[in-house]
Design an enzyme around this catalytic site. Structure first.
Site, PDB file in Angstrom:
ATOM      1  N   LYS A 129      -2.278   6.009  -4.428  1.00 28.14           N
ATOM      2  CA  LYS A 129      -3.337   7.005  -4.181  1.00 28.14           C
ATOM      3  C   LYS A 129      -2.948   8.329  -4.824  1.00 28.14           C
ATOM      4  CE  LYS A 129      -3.637   4.828   0.358  1.00 28.14           C
ATOM      5  NZ  LYS A 129      -2.243   4.532   0.755  1.00 28.14           N
ATOM      6  N   TYR A 189       3.497   9.528  -0.274  1.00 27.71           N
ATOM      7  CA  TYR A 189       4.435   8.883   0.665  1.00 27.71           C
ATOM      8  C   TYR A 189       5.897   8.983   0.229  1.00 27.71           C
ATOM      9  CZ  TYR A 189       0.230   6.442   2.417  1.00 27.71           C
ATOM     10  OH  TYR A 189      -1.006   6.125   2.906  1.00 27.71           O
ATOM     11  N   ASP A 216       0.851  -1.190   0.000  1.00 28.88           N
ATOM     12  CA  ASP A 216       0.000   0.000   0.000  1.00 28.88           C
ATOM     13  C   ASP A 216       0.888   1.241   0.000  1.00 28.88           C
ATOM     14  OD1 ASP A 216      -2.751   1.270   0.543  1.00 28.88           O
ATOM     15  OD2 ASP A 216      -1.443   2.211   2.021  1.00 28.88           O
ATOM     16  N   HIS A 273      -7.170   9.808  -2.514  1.00 24.94           N
ATOM     17  CA  HIS A 273      -6.576   9.720  -1.174  1.00 24.94           C
ATOM     18  C   HIS A 273      -7.452  10.374  -0.097  1.00 24.94           C
ATOM     19  CE1 HIS A 273      -2.325   9.412   0.773  1.00 24.94           C
ATOM     20  NE2 HIS A 273      -3.253   9.204   1.677  1.00 24.94           N
TER      21      HIS A 273
HETATM   22  N1  LIG Z   1      -5.229   6.477   3.405  1.00 29.47           N
HETATM   23  C1  LIG Z   1      -4.681   7.247   4.323  1.00 29.47           C
HETATM   24  O1  LIG Z   1      -4.998   8.444   4.467  1.00 29.47           O
HETATM   25  C2  LIG Z   1      -3.636   6.659   5.216  1.00 29.47           C
HETATM   26  C3  LIG Z   1      -3.239   7.316   6.393  1.00 29.47           C
HETATM   27  C4  LIG Z   1      -2.294   6.717   7.193  1.00 29.47           C
HETATM   28  C5  LIG Z   1      -1.737   5.502   6.836  1.00 29.47           C
HETATM   29  N2  LIG Z   1      -2.110   4.879   5.671  1.00 29.47           N
HETATM   30  C6  LIG Z   1      -1.516   3.570   5.270  1.00 29.47           C
HETATM   31  O2  LIG Z   1      -1.669   2.672   6.345  1.00 29.47           O
HETATM   32  C7  LIG Z   1      -0.390   2.132   6.689  1.00 29.47           C
HETATM   33  C8  LIG Z   1      -0.358   1.779   8.150  1.00 29.47           C
HETATM   34  O3  LIG Z   1      -0.671   2.890   8.949  1.00 29.47           O
HETATM   35  P1  LIG Z   1       0.288   3.415  10.087  1.00 29.47           P
HETATM   36  O4  LIG Z   1       1.708   3.181   9.699  1.00 29.47           O
HETATM   37  O5  LIG Z   1      -0.116   4.787  10.432  1.00 29.47           O
HETATM   38  O6  LIG Z   1      -0.122   2.514  11.328  1.00 29.47           O
HETATM   39  P2  LIG Z   1       0.164   1.020  11.832  1.00 29.47           P
HETATM   40  O7  LIG Z   1       0.595   0.137  10.745  1.00 29.47           O
HETATM   41  O8  LIG Z   1      -1.045   0.662  12.623  1.00 29.47           O
HETATM   42  O9  LIG Z   1       1.293   1.267  12.884  1.00 29.47           O
HETATM   43  C9  LIG Z   1       2.640   1.308  12.622  1.00 29.47           C
HETATM   44  C10 LIG Z   1       3.330   1.236  13.965  1.00 29.47           C
HETATM   45  O10 LIG Z   1       2.971  -0.003  14.575  1.00 29.47           O
HETATM   46  C11 LIG Z   1       4.146  -0.691  14.954  1.00 29.47           C
HETATM   47  N3  LIG Z   1       3.924  -2.125  14.719  1.00 29.47           N
HETATM   48  C12 LIG Z   1       3.566  -2.733  13.563  1.00 29.47           C
HETATM   49  N4  LIG Z   1       3.481  -4.058  13.740  1.00 29.47           N
HETATM   50  C13 LIG Z   1       3.773  -4.301  15.047  1.00 29.47           C
HETATM   51  C14 LIG Z   1       3.865  -5.465  15.835  1.00 29.47           C
HETATM   52  N5  LIG Z   1       3.618  -6.672  15.318  1.00 29.47           N
HETATM   53  N6  LIG Z   1       4.182  -5.320  17.140  1.00 29.47           N
HETATM   54  C15 LIG Z   1       4.421  -4.103  17.673  1.00 29.47           C
HETATM   55  N7  LIG Z   1       4.376  -2.963  16.975  1.00 29.47           N
HETATM   56  C16 LIG Z   1       4.051  -3.064  15.666  1.00 29.47           C
HETATM   57  C17 LIG Z   1       5.243  -0.155  14.095  1.00 29.47           C
HETATM   58  O11 LIG Z   1       6.477  -0.178  14.792  1.00 29.47           O
HETATM   59  P3  LIG Z   1       7.735  -1.019  14.233  1.00 29.47           P
HETATM   60  O12 LIG Z   1       8.166  -0.332  12.955  1.00 29.47           O
HETATM   61  O13 LIG Z   1       8.710  -0.925  15.336  1.00 29.47           O
HETATM   62  O14 LIG Z   1       7.254  -2.419  14.004  1.00 29.47           O
HETATM   63  C18 LIG Z   1       4.816   1.286  13.840  1.00 29.47           C
HETATM   64  O15 LIG Z   1       5.284   2.130  14.870  1.00 29.47           O
HETATM   65  C19 LIG Z   1       0.585   3.238   6.268  1.00 29.47           C
HETATM   66  O16 LIG Z   1       1.917   2.788   6.181  1.00 29.47           O
HETATM   67  C20 LIG Z   1      -0.016   3.629   4.955  1.00 29.47           C
HETATM   68  O17 LIG Z   1       0.325   2.674   3.958  1.00 29.47           O
HETATM   69  C21 LIG Z   1      -3.064   5.430   4.884  1.00 29.47           C
END
Ligand SMILES: NC(=O)c1ccc[n+]([C@@H]2O[C@H](COP(=O)([O-])OP(=O)(O)OC[C@H]3O[C@@H](n4cnc5c(N)ncnc54)[C@H](OP(=O)(O)O)[C@@H]3O)[C@@H](O)[C@H]2O)c1
Length: 305
Positions: free
Chosen positions: A79, A54, A49, A110
């Site tokens: 997006k 990004y 994704d 987006h």
């Molecule tokens: N459409 C939109 O507007 C929008 C907005 C925000 C995000 N996104 C997409 O959604 C994706 C994910 O969102 P996000 O990065 O904000 O949140 P997320 O994936 O919920 O959280 C990432 C955080 O969780 C930790 N983490 C992940 N797996 C883990 C595990 N098994 N155990 C412990 N900690 C864990 C990671 O740390 P570590 O690196 O230390 O594992 C990182 O700090 C983004 O990368 C992007 O592709 C889309």
């Protein structure tokens, strides 16, 4: 559990767990994504994704080029940059060039708000500091262009992100193609049950961003209790909850161990799924409106949040 795929409303298969590739706001940091993108590919992710915002598309392109995986074994989402509403196909072409591919599997609007186009500045501001949004073109106009992209073969499926029931209803008034996906902030503290049910009723697959709910949700006593019960980590429990509700998720991790963990999920009992859903607080942790109720230049009322 083996990670399942879901069938989108056009018959396309999408792996239910994808890999999030947001690399932060600082462009100087984006090149540092390549090593953790490479370990994610090695860990077995086939669904990536990304977004034009990004800055990770070319690093994904680099790791895919070296891996030699047949294109039809991958699922890539991107997006549209929110100020490129009048340069949609041109910006898609840049995405495809950076990714080193002829098509994306899914292309999303987006955000529902469209932002004033200013060369080199994706966050132009009004004098009061709010994001400078434009009313024209509207997301309905942009969607009409997205629908035409399907004929070019450069996108296999089209969808939206950050849409609510309100903005989806507005979109569906003029749409000829129902979005395949709505990607939204979704985790146990923001369970969005009404929106999830609405999307299901329209044949729109929901993808969770910020799916872990970060340390707030991962540290919740119930999540910790269930992690012990299922001999899993808190993140595995939360991701398993998404799949049990029929939603998909795109967790991001720079840790190879976490990346692997997030692809190996337990199956939760339905009672535990309900207990996790009951943690809902309507709390936005990732994209929080300001104290005056503004999110990216729109009021929460306009967003339907
Ligand atoms: N459409 C939109 O507007 C929008 C907005 C925000 C995000 N996104 C997409 O959604 C994706 C994910 O969102 P996000 O990065 O904000 O949140 P997320 O994936 O919920 O959280 C990432 C955080 O969780 C930790 N983490 C992940 N797996 C883990 C595990 N098994 N155990 C412990 N900690 C864990 C990671 O740390 P570590 O690196 O230390 O594992 C990182 O700090 C983004 O990368 C992007 O592709 C889309």
């Amino acid at each position: 559990m083996t990670i399942p795929s879901v069938t989108l409303n056009n018959g396309v298969q999408m792996p239910a767990i994808g890999f999030g590739t947001w690399a932060g706001m600082d462009p100087a940091e984006w090149h540092k994504s390549e090593p953790w993108l490479a370990t994610a590919l090695k860990a077995g992710y086939t669904h990536f994704d990304t977004a034009q915002m990004y800055g990770t598309e070319k690093y994904i392109g680099n790791i895919l080029k070296d891996a030699g995986i047949p294109r039809d074994k991958l699922f890539i989402t991107s997006k549209l940059l929110w100020n490129y509403h009048s340069l949609i196909e041109e910006s898609l072409d840049t995405t495809l060039k950076d990714l080193g591919t002829d098509y994306v599997d899914l292309f999303l609007i987006h955000w529902p708000q469209m932002v004033f186009y200013e060369e080199g500045n994706i966050r132009p501001r009004n004098p009061d500091g709010t994001l400078k949004v434009v009313e024209s073109p509207s997301f309905n106009d942009v969607w009409a262009v997205f629908e035409k992209l399907l004929d070019t073969g450069k996108v296999k499926s089209i969808g939206v992100s950050n849409f609510s029931i309100k903005t989806l209803e507005e979109l569906l008034k003029t749409a000829k193609v129902v979005p395949s996906v709505n990607q939204i902030e979704l985790h146990p503290y923001l369970a969005q049950t009404e929106l999830v049910e609405y999307c299901k009723s329209k044949g729109i697959v929901v993808t969770a961003y910020a799916p872990t709910g970060y340390s707030q949700v991962l540290g919740d006593p119930l999540i910790i209790e269930l992690a012990a019960k299922y001999k899993a980590s808190p993140a595995q429990v939360v991701l398993a909850w998404h799949l049990a509700r029929g939603t998909t998720a795109v967790p991001k991790s720079t840790s190879e161990a976490h990346q692997k963990e997030n692809l190996n999920l337990p199956t939760l009992d339905s009672k535990d799924v309900e207990r996790i859903t009951a943690l809902d607080k309507g709390l936005r942790i990732c994209n929080k409106p300001t104290e005056t109720g503004i999110i990216c230049g729109w009021s929460v009322e306009r967003m339907g949040w």
